[in-house]
Design a protein around this motif. Structure first.
Motif, PDB file in Angstrom:
ATOM      1  N   ASP A   1       0.816  -1.202   0.000  1.00  0.00           N
ATOM      2  CA  ASP A   1       0.000   0.000   0.000  1.00  0.00           C
ATOM      3  C   ASP A   1       0.859   1.265   0.000  1.00  0.00           C
ATOM      4  O   ASP A   1       0.430   2.296  -0.481  1.00  0.00           O
ATOM      5  N   MET A   2       2.083   1.170   0.531  1.00  0.00           N
ATOM      6  CA  MET A   2       2.960   2.346   0.528  1.00  0.00           C
ATOM      7  C   MET A   2       3.445   2.667  -0.888  1.00  0.00           C
ATOM      8  O   MET A   2       3.786   3.800  -1.178  1.00  0.00           O
TER       9      MET A   2
ATOM     10  N   ILE B   1       5.181   6.484  -0.193  1.00  0.00           N
ATOM     11  CA  ILE B   1       6.461   6.736  -0.861  1.00  0.00           C
ATOM     12  C   ILE B   1       6.342   7.866  -1.870  1.00  0.00           C
ATOM     13  O   ILE B   1       7.138   8.812  -1.853  1.00  0.00           O
ATOM     14  N   ASN B   2       5.309   7.796  -2.712  1.00  0.00           N
ATOM     15  CA  ASN B   2       5.128   8.871  -3.677  1.00  0.00           C
ATOM     16  C   ASN B   2       4.811  10.187  -2.988  1.00  0.00           C
ATOM     17  O   ASN B   2       5.262  11.254  -3.421  1.00  0.00           O
ATOM     18  N   ASN B   3       4.009  10.134  -1.925  1.00  0.00           N
ATOM     19  CA  ASN B   3       3.649  11.372  -1.232  1.00  0.00           C
ATOM     20  C   ASN B   3       4.858  12.011  -0.576  1.00  0.00           C
ATOM     21  O   ASN B   3       4.994  13.229  -0.560  1.00  0.00           O
ATOM     22  N   LEU B   4       5.754  11.174  -0.029  1.00  0.00           N
ATOM     23  CA  LEU B   4       6.951  11.702   0.629  1.00  0.00           C
ATOM     24  C   LEU B   4       7.890  12.337  -0.389  1.00  0.00           C
ATOM     25  O   LEU B   4       8.403  13.423  -0.172  1.00  0.00           O
ATOM     26  N   LEU B   5       8.083  11.601  -1.505  1.00  0.00           N
ATOM     27  CA  LEU B   5       9.047  12.076  -2.489  1.00  0.00           C
ATOM     28  C   LEU B   5       8.427  13.090  -3.436  1.00  0.00           C
ATOM     29  O   LEU B   5       9.134  13.721  -4.221  1.00  0.00           O
ATOM     30  N   GLY B   6       7.111  13.245  -3.359  1.00  0.00           N
ATOM     31  CA  GLY B   6       6.452  14.195  -4.240  1.00  0.00           C
ATOM     32  C   GLY B   6       6.528  13.790  -5.700  1.00  0.00           C
ATOM     33  O   GLY B   6       6.573  14.620  -6.593  1.00  0.00           O
ATOM     34  N   ILE B   7       6.562  12.473  -5.961  1.00  0.00           N
ATOM     35  CA  ILE B   7       6.600  12.013  -7.348  1.00  0.00           C
ATOM     36  C   ILE B   7       5.305  11.268  -7.662  1.00  0.00           C
ATOM     37  O   ILE B   7       4.464  11.068  -6.786  1.00  0.00           O
TER      38      ILE B   7
ATOM     39  N   ILE C   1      12.387  -3.203  -8.860  1.00  0.00           N
ATOM     40  CA  ILE C   1      13.138  -2.457  -7.843  1.00  0.00           C
ATOM     41  C   ILE C   1      12.339  -2.426  -6.543  1.00  0.00           C
ATOM     42  O   ILE C   1      12.882  -2.626  -5.451  1.00  0.00           O
ATOM     43  N   ALA C   2      11.033  -2.216  -6.663  1.00  0.00           N
ATOM     44  CA  ALA C   2      10.191  -2.111  -5.469  1.00  0.00           C
ATOM     45  C   ALA C   2      10.231  -3.400  -4.652  1.00  0.00           C
ATOM     46  O   ALA C   2      10.425  -3.353  -3.438  1.00  0.00           O
ATOM     47  N   VAL C   3      10.064  -4.557  -5.312  1.00  0.00           N
ATOM     48  CA  VAL C   3      10.030  -5.794  -4.520  1.00  0.00           C
ATOM     49  C   VAL C   3      11.391  -6.068  -3.876  1.00  0.00           C
ATOM     50  O   VAL C   3      11.465  -6.562  -2.747  1.00  0.00           O
ATOM     51  N   ILE C   4      12.474  -5.694  -4.577  1.00  0.00           N
ATOM     52  CA  ILE C   4      13.800  -5.929  -3.974  1.00  0.00           C
ATOM     53  C   ILE C   4      14.018  -4.977  -2.793  1.00  0.00           C
ATOM     54  O   ILE C   4      14.584  -5.369  -1.769  1.00  0.00           O
ATOM     55  N   LEU C   5      13.523  -3.740  -2.928  1.00  0.00           N
ATOM     56  CA  LEU C   5      13.615  -2.798  -1.804  1.00  0.00           C
ATOM     57  C   LEU C   5      12.890  -3.341  -0.578  1.00  0.00           C
ATOM     58  O   LEU C   5      13.394  -3.268   0.549  1.00  0.00           O
TER      59      LEU C   5
END
Lengths: 537, 417
Positions: A364-365, A373-379, A392-396
């Motif tokens: 959900d993040m 994540i998008n809200n924090l980074l503003g992307i 990349i997301a699943v490895i993170l």
């Protein structure tokens, strides 16, 4: 940590000890004997408990194995000889039950067409086809039913007492047909149910349900079909639309005359025009599942790509977590860091959280519009929408979930490396990095390589990591069965339980491929490890 | 040596006790006929968590009235697979409670028996519910509740019910421009799509899943996905998607669509009766209408799901199970209790009339579902969900509809055997 745990009353003796057996026996305490008797008694009672259902279902092979295993265990523990066996047997038994049996069962399933529509035996399929074809004779009467017997309720012959709702006339039906009963002989309620009849014992619901199986199979033959029960209080005149003919080994439709011939190669009844009946049965299909996995384009094509990504995922998950965990462990190993224990506790937190829940939280993040994540980074990245970003997301996520474990084992292994060695490198004029490369890391690797291999094997089949985050997405528009983040195991799961119903046989075949891959990788790695140890020892 | 003999004797004694204990049972079963466990007349019912709780008192009542024991067991996950596997092993229930779209798969696995209902009983049940549980001309269960999608609207934000999807999008965009909401519409798509929730729009745009044969049953050979109608329908969905109006988004999923609506971040929610509980908790003023269709398109037809009681084919007590399902489940009291456990419209007309007065939403759900089509129960339907959903999410994300739907059609037809 230095307290001695209370051991057994006798000194544990190595099996090679030349001491005579009777000495050892004398050492056995009464308490020990009592425990032994109770445990063996439990074993025997368990075996007896397990034996009855086996005998009832006539599983003679299973019963034989059970008897042999019990006899073996009893013999091992009741004889003074075979000391090593006493230690090895329990483990071996559990290994067989929980490891070997599932593996063999999977291998056995891989050669069948076991799955939806092919679950049971041919007999089951025939019964299902016939039962499903029984329909009410059009325009026939719905009767009120009482179930009765001639004589004893539990063993007497069954009789259906049926009341015609229009005429309130009662008839008794048995295997030979119907006969009307004189009105004086029966007591009928207003709803038409017979409560008593001369010469018959009317059963209560409890008594009748005890003979449930007989009642459902009971049919009173009539001119148009047969009177069958529906429940315990109604009966109808029904007719089977399809019947199995043993002589031609086929199913025939009584109204249209169409026949479906049994094909034991595929476990279905097939008509001349190629139509198959839905109810099939389980048959051996040889290597068909394996050849399908290798030759079917929609499966074999993406298989290689999935395999490559699967390796990348397992290597990255293991490698990155190891690098990060080791880096932090080494950093916190230095005595110049204050509040070391506080940091250690904080760093272990992700490991203490249930990964199942954490994976869902991470999913959900990464949400495009609502995700943290998008809200924090503003992307405004659609993380799971693109192949690269999803990977990349699943490895993170794996990195976050996995580094505390590596941090813990590295911390432990670092404690075991003598400080003098590190000091000696300094004396020899090596810098921190060189000292780490030449001394600390090689020593760490000896302890950690087996853990890295097991971590790799685990991540190779890390079902939850993918299924709970992306479910294998994103999927290319022209191939909807195999996504960019799919591991072999999630892909297999989708084949077995996903799109077109369960295909256990096929999924078992794929599992065997996966097993072979992991086994080969692990074997090679362990060989390499052994060579490594020889170098350093 | 002596000790060892003592051990052997003790073990054999225990063994004898064990044999005796089990032996007793064995003798019982031989005198009571083939079914040892049914000697007392036992009925086992499986349902999901919520319904098990509601069923318990009724099951006990049925047991008391008839002098049998009734066990209700909650199966919290994967009910259908659990039921199939257990049935195959002979450890399944006598009665199973579940959705009607399982029927095709349960029948091909020989796991359920047809039930014979009288004309009178049938007339007391909503006609479309009876149609839903009819498969190959046989009735395979007794329906007790129906469910279908509707449009739940926040009446403070959107006082008027939209007549078409276009109106809804226009109104939603206005609200968004006025910063009253952040989303135009809450219709769950998610990363892998959601065929169930997108079907009303797909059908309104002219797409279909399966054609029907002469008897009015779904025909697995006539697959609508991949046909020109479905490509046209998906072009319309794409126009509502991320590269178009932005009304349908992959970021809105089953996890957040209801929460976004109850958080007043969108004025329209496409969902079912199960969402009402949350909406009520949030103290929203809401109304329920049918899901609107495209202007000039066909009527939007949501799927109708029917919760059903099945008689297990491999149950140990089929006669009693038939009795329970055909003559007891068809009484209004039980349907009302099940409604109280979870507010879905009862399929029994008499029960619906009983609870209608106290719950105005029910009538609205039934109205919203007037055009609903029963979820196809044919086994081929299992092949639709996954590829259809993924194709939907790809198209909404901006993929080429024609290419995507053609591929989905190929995938589905290759899996329909």
């Amino acid at each position: 940590m230095t307290t001695q745990l209370g051991g057994p009353a006798t000194r544990a003796l190595p099996a090679s000890d030349p001491e005579p057996a009777n000495r050892r026996e004398r050492g056995t305490s009464v308490a020990g004997l009592a425990v032994k008797i109770v445990l063996l008694g439990l074993l025997v009672s368990f075996a007896v408990w397990a034996a009855f259902p086996l005998a009832q279902d006539e599983h003679w092979v299973g019963l034989g194995i059970l008897v042999a295993a019990t006899a073996l265990l009893l013999y091992a523990y009741l004889t003074p000889r075979h000391i090593p066996a006493k230690y090895l047997l329990p483990g071996t038994v559990f290994l067989v039950i929980f490891q070997l049996f599932p593996v063999l069962y999977t291998a056995g399933t891989a050669f069948t067409n076991f799955g939806d529509g092919h679950r049971g035996s041919k007999q089951d399929a025939v019964v299902a086809i016939q039962t499903a074809s029984v329909t009410q004779v059009p325009g026939s009467t719905e009767y009120a039913l009482s179930i009765a017997t001639t004589g004893d309720p539990a063993t007497g012959g069954l009789v259906f007492l049926i009341t015609d709702p229009a005429t309130k006339k009662v008839s008794a039906g048995d295997g030979s047909g119907l006969k009307q009963l004189p009105a004086g002989d029966v007591t009928v309620t207003s709803s038409g149910k017979v409560t008593a009849a001369r010469g018959y014992t009317v059963l209560t619901v409890g008594q009748a349900s005890a003979r449930s199986k007989e009642i459902t199979e009971f049919a009173v033959p009539t001119a148009g079909g047969a009177i069958r029960s529906t429940g315990l209080s109604r009966a109808y005149e029904g007719k089977a639309g399809r019947a199995y003919d043993a002589a031609t080994d086929s199913i025939r439709d009584t109204t249209s005359g169409k026949t479906w011939k049994a094909d034991d190669g595929i476990g279905s009844f097939v008509a001349a025009d190629g139509e198959k009946l839905a109810q099939g049965w389980k048959v051996n299909v040889g290597f068909a599942n394996f050849t399908r996995a290798l030759t079917d384009d929609s499966i074999a094509g993406p298989f290689l790509g999935t395999l490559v990504w699967n390796f990348i995922f397992a290597i990255c998950s293991t490698g990155f977590t190891f690098l990060l965990g080791m880096f932090i462990a080494v950093a916190l190993h230095s005595s110049r860091v204050r509040f070391r224990n506080l940091y250690r506790v904080l760093l272990v937190l992700p490991y203490a959280m249930p990964s199942f829940a954490m994976l869902l939280v991470w999913r959900d993040m990464f949400n495009t519009d609502f995700g943290l994540i998008n809200n924090l980074l503003g992307i405004h990245t659609n993380w799971f929408g693109g192949a690269m970003t999803a990977r990349i997301a699943v490895i993170l996520v794996q990195l976050w979930l996995g580094y505390p474990y590596m941090f813990l084992v590295c911390t432990g292994a670092l404690q075991a490396i003598p400080g003098e060695l590190v000091d000696a490198t300094k004396v020899d004029g090596a810098g921190a990095w060189k000292g780490f490369r030449a001394v600390t890391l090689p020593l760490l690797m000896i302890a950690l390589t087996p853990l890295l291999i097991s971590s790799f094997a685990f991540n190779f089949n890390n079902f939850n990591a993918i299924w709970l985050t992306t479910e294998g997405a994103p999927f290319p528009a022209d191939n909807l069965t195999n996504g960019a983040t799919d591991l072999l195991i999630t892909y297999t799961y989708r084949l077995a339980f996903g799109a077109s119903g369960a295909q256990y046989g096929f999924a078992a075949a794929i599992s065997i491929f996966i097993f072979l891959i992991v086994a080969v990788v692990s074997t090679i790695s362990f060989r390499r490890t052994r060579q490594q140890e020889e170098v350093y020892s | 040596m002596r000790i060892r003999t003592a051990g052997v004797i003790a073990a054999s004694l225990l063994c004898l006790v064990g044999v005796a204990a089990c032996g007793d049972k064995k003798e019982d079963s031989t005198t009571a006929g083939p079914q040892a466990s049914a000697a007392t007349g036992e009925l086992v019912i499986w349902a999901d968590d919520k319904r098990s709780a509601a069923l318990k008192p009724f099951a006990e009542k049925f047991g008391k009235e008839n002098g049998v024991t009734v066990k209700v067991q909650a199966i919290s996950k994967d009910q259908q697979t659990t039921f199939l596997t257990a049935s195959q092993q002979g450890s399944g229930p006598d009665v199973m409670v579940g959705a009607h779209d399982w029927i095709g798969n349960l029948v091909q696995n020989g796991a359920i028996d047809p039930v014979q209902l009288t004309a009178e009983q049938k007339s007391g049940i909503a006609a479309n519910a009876i149609k839903a549980v009819t498969f190959n001309g046989q009735t395979y269960g007794v329906p007790y509740a129906t469910e279908n999608l509707g449009l739940i609207r926040n009446t403070e934000l959107a006082p008027a019910a939209p007549a078409t999807i276009e109106d809804l999008v226009k109104e939603g965009k206005k609200l968004k421009a006025a910063k009253k909401v952040s989303e135009i519409l809450c219709l769950q798509v998610g990363q892998n799509g959601d065929a169930y929730h997108s079907y009303p729009l797909y059908s309104s745009a002219g797409g279909y899943l399966f054609g029907t044969n002469a008897q009015g049953d779904y025909d697995p050979k006539d697959l609508g996905v991949g046909k020109p109608e479905s490509i046209a329908a998906f072009k319309k969905l794409a126009a509502l998607g991320e590269k178009g109006d932005g009304a349908l988004k992959r970021s809105i999923s089953d996890q957040n669509s209801i929460a976004t609506f109850t958080g007043k971040k969108c004025a329209y929610l496409v969902s079912g009766p199960w969402a009402v509980t949350d909406v009520k908790k949030a103290n929203l003023k809401y109304d329920i209408t049918a899901v609107p269709g495209f202007a000039g398109g066909k009527t939007a037809t949501p799927f109708l799901g029917v919760q059903t009681f099945y008689v297990a084919a491999k149950g140990k007590n089929k006669a009693l199970a038939q009795e329970f399902v055909t003559n007891y489940v068809t009484t209004p009291d039980l349907a009302v209790a099940l409604y109280n456990a979870e507010p879905r419209p009862p399929a029994l007309t008499a029960a619906l009339d009983q609870v209608k007065g106290s719950d105005p939403d029910l009538e609205k759900w039934v109205t919203a579902g007037e055009n609903a089509v029963p979820l196809p129960a044919i086994p081929a339907m299992a092949a639709i969900w996954d590829p259809f959903g993924k194709a939907e999410s790809a198209v909404i994300g901006g993929a080429d509809p024609e290419k995507t739907i053609t591929a989905a059609g190929k995938t589905i037809s290759s899996q329909i055997k």
